[in-house]
Write a protein that holds these residues in place. Structure first.
Motif, short mmCIF file in Angstrom:
data_model
loop_
_atom_site.label_atom_id
_atom_site.label_comp_id
_atom_site.label_asym_id
_atom_site.label_seq_id
_atom_site.Cartn_x
_atom_site.Cartn_y
_atom_site.Cartn_z
N MET A 1 0.81 -1.22 0.00
CA MET A 1 0.00 0.00 0.00
C MET A 1 0.84 1.27 0.00
SD MET A 1 -3.04 -0.76 -0.45
CE MET A 1 -3.48 0.98 -0.41
N ASN A 2 2.16 1.12 -0.05
CA ASN A 2 3.00 2.31 -0.07
C ASN A 2 3.17 2.88 -1.47
OD1 ASN A 2 3.47 2.50 2.68
ND2 ASN A 2 5.12 1.02 2.62
N SER A 3 2.57 2.22 -2.47
CA SER A 3 2.65 2.73 -3.84
C SER A 3 1.43 3.59 -4.14
CB SER A 3 2.73 1.56 -4.82
OG SER A 3 1.60 0.72 -4.68
N ILE A 4 1.07 4.45 -3.23
CA ILE A 4 -0.11 5.30 -3.39
C ILE A 4 0.20 6.43 -4.37
CG2 ILE A 4 -1.58 6.99 -2.21
CD1 ILE A 4 -1.42 5.18 0.22
N LYS A 5 -0.66 6.57 -5.34
CA LYS A 5 -0.53 7.65 -6.32
C LYS A 5 -1.77 8.54 -6.36
CE LYS A 5 2.53 4.93 -9.33
NZ LYS A 5 2.72 4.33 -10.68
N ARG A 6 -2.94 7.94 -6.05
CA ARG A 6 -4.20 8.67 -6.18
C ARG A 6 -4.88 8.74 -4.81
NH1 ARG A 6 -6.98 4.64 -10.15
NH2 ARG A 6 -6.23 3.33 -8.41
N ILE A 7 -5.30 9.93 -4.41
CA ILE A 7 -5.94 10.12 -3.10
C ILE A 7 -7.29 10.80 -3.30
CG2 ILE A 7 -5.80 11.30 -0.88
CD1 ILE A 7 -2.78 11.02 -1.01
N GLY A 8 -8.33 10.22 -2.72
CA GLY A 8 -9.65 10.82 -2.73
C GLY A 8 -9.95 11.44 -1.37
N ILE A 9 -10.41 12.67 -1.38
CA ILE A 9 -10.76 13.37 -0.14
C ILE A 9 -12.24 13.68 -0.18
CG2 ILE A 9 -10.40 15.43 1.26
CD1 ILE A 9 -7.52 15.47 0.25
N ILE A 63 -18.86 8.56 -6.59
CA ILE A 63 -17.57 7.98 -6.17
C ILE A 63 -17.43 6.56 -6.72
CG2 ILE A 63 -16.25 7.10 -4.20
CD1 ILE A 63 -17.32 9.38 -2.55
N GLU A 64 -16.31 6.32 -7.36
CA GLU A 64 -15.95 4.97 -7.81
C GLU A 64 -14.71 4.57 -7.03
OE1 GLU A 64 -17.54 2.93 -9.65
OE2 GLU A 64 -19.12 4.28 -10.36
N GLU A 65 -14.85 3.54 -6.21
CA GLU A 65 -13.78 3.15 -5.30
C GLU A 65 -12.47 2.85 -6.01
OE1 GLU A 65 -14.21 0.88 -1.10
OE2 GLU A 65 -15.07 -0.09 -2.85
N THR A 66 -12.56 2.23 -7.17
CA THR A 66 -11.35 1.79 -7.86
C THR A 66 -10.56 2.95 -8.48
OG1 THR A 66 -12.68 1.39 -9.85
CG2 THR A 66 -12.30 -0.48 -8.37
N GLU A 67 -11.15 4.16 -8.45
CA GLU A 67 -10.45 5.32 -9.02
C GLU A 67 -9.39 5.88 -8.08
OE1 GLU A 67 -14.07 7.05 -11.85
OE2 GLU A 67 -13.52 8.10 -10.00
N GLN A 68 -9.36 5.42 -6.82
CA GLN A 68 -8.42 5.96 -5.84
C GLN A 68 -7.66 4.83 -5.16
OE1 GLN A 68 -8.10 9.13 -5.99
NE2 GLN A 68 -10.00 9.59 -7.09
N ASP A 69 -6.52 5.19 -4.57
CA ASP A 69 -5.73 4.22 -3.81
C ASP A 69 -5.99 4.32 -2.31
OD1 ASP A 69 -4.38 3.30 -6.15
OD2 ASP A 69 -3.10 5.08 -6.06
N VAL A 70 -6.55 5.44 -1.88
CA VAL A 70 -6.90 5.64 -0.48
C VAL A 70 -7.88 6.81 -0.40
CG1 VAL A 70 -4.99 7.25 -0.02
CG2 VAL A 70 -5.94 5.92 1.86
N PHE A 71 -8.76 6.78 0.61
CA PHE A 71 -9.72 7.86 0.84
C PHE A 71 -9.55 8.42 2.25
CE2 PHE A 71 -11.91 5.48 -2.49
CZ PHE A 71 -12.47 6.47 -3.27
#
Length: 279
Positions: A1-9, A63-71
């Motif tokens: 999970m350290n390869s995070i590129k996309r964050i949803g807020i 919101i589409e869950e697969t569009e982000q790496d973490v919320f």
């Protein structure tokens, strides 16, 4: 999970915009809010940190869950369940609301939690970063630690996140109601008569939790945020719904369940409700 590129807020209040504006330096950030129109917004940050950032804005209804790496969920506590209804937990979700009411919900849904220690206010899409703290995140399940790029947000992983949540609850339950009702900045709680009220709340909280929260911790928060006006005070001033139910109601219910008599906290709860109704 350290390869995070996309964050949803999720949530475009002051905290959400602060996080988005800082994280945009290192990640692809999308803010989700109530507007139905997808767009790009410019966030201007002033105060102890300064900068601008352009981030994507989308409706929370799509919101589409697969569009982000973490919320990160930065809504008010009473909005957290609706805000996360479309998420399954297959992508890590950190609920960063005040209080403890969301803990059981987070556990039930397989979500995780966080605590925001920064001071920030919002004026449109301009935010004032009033005080630097940390964003402390953790899991009540078996999620492996997640690390983020170094930034002024100081996102840290906590092994005992429930201790952190309880500490923040103590601070919120003491500082928010007194400052809101008395219309004073946080620093006033270091002096009489506010300190005596704060001590009374602390004395009622202490037997309700197994976690040890020394009053010195409360003092440190009051000192560090002395010039700040609490979120509950600002909510009353601006006619918004406060988080008093999220912060104090679970404490009252916990006391009733444990058959512990408390009087100050229920009174403050009613007073804040009354003040909210008159706004």
């Amino acid at each position: 999970m350290n390869s995070i590129k996309r964050i949803g807020i999720i949530g475009n209040g002051a905290v959400g915009l602060l996080m988005a504006s800082v994280l945009a330096d290192d990640y692809e950030v999308t803010i989700y809010g109530r507007s139905a129109t997808a767009s790009e917004i410019l966030i201007t940050r002033t105060g102890v940190t300064e900068g601008t950032a352009r981030v994507s804005f989308r409706s929370s209804q799509v919101i589409e869950e697969t569009e982000q790496d973490v919320f990160f969920v930065t809504t008010k506590a009473h909005q957290a369940e609706e805000a996360t209804a479309r998420l399954s937990g297959s992508v890590p979700v950190f609920i960063c609301s005040n209080g403890i009411a969301h803990l059981d919900y987070a556990k039930r849904r397989g979500f995780h939690v966080g605590v925001i220690e920064h001071g920030v206010t919002k004026h449109g899409d301009v935010i004032e970063h009033r005080g630097i703290g940390r964003i402390r995140i953790g899991s009540m399940t078996n999620l492996d630690p997640i690390r983020f790029a170094d930034s002024p947000l100081h996102i840290t992983w906590e092994e005992d996140i429930e201790q952190v949540i309880v500490e923040k609850l103590f601070a919120n339950a003491i500082i928010n109601p007194i400052t809101a009702l008395c219309r004073v900045p946080n620093g006033a709680l270091a002096t009489a008569p506010y300190r005596e009220i704060a001590q009374s709340i602390y004395d009622e909280l202490l037997p309700l939790f197994k976690q040890d929260v020394p009053y010195a911790y409360i003092d440190s928060i009051i000192e560090r945020t002395a010039n700040n006006r609490s979120s509950m005070l600002r909510d009353l001033e601006e006619g918004r719904t406060t988080e008093v139910d999220a912060i104090l109601k679970p404490v009252i219910e916990k006391a009733e369940k444990m058959q512990v008599s408390i009087t100050v906290i229920p009174l403050l709860h009613k007073l804040i409700q009354g003040a909210s109704a008159s706004c």
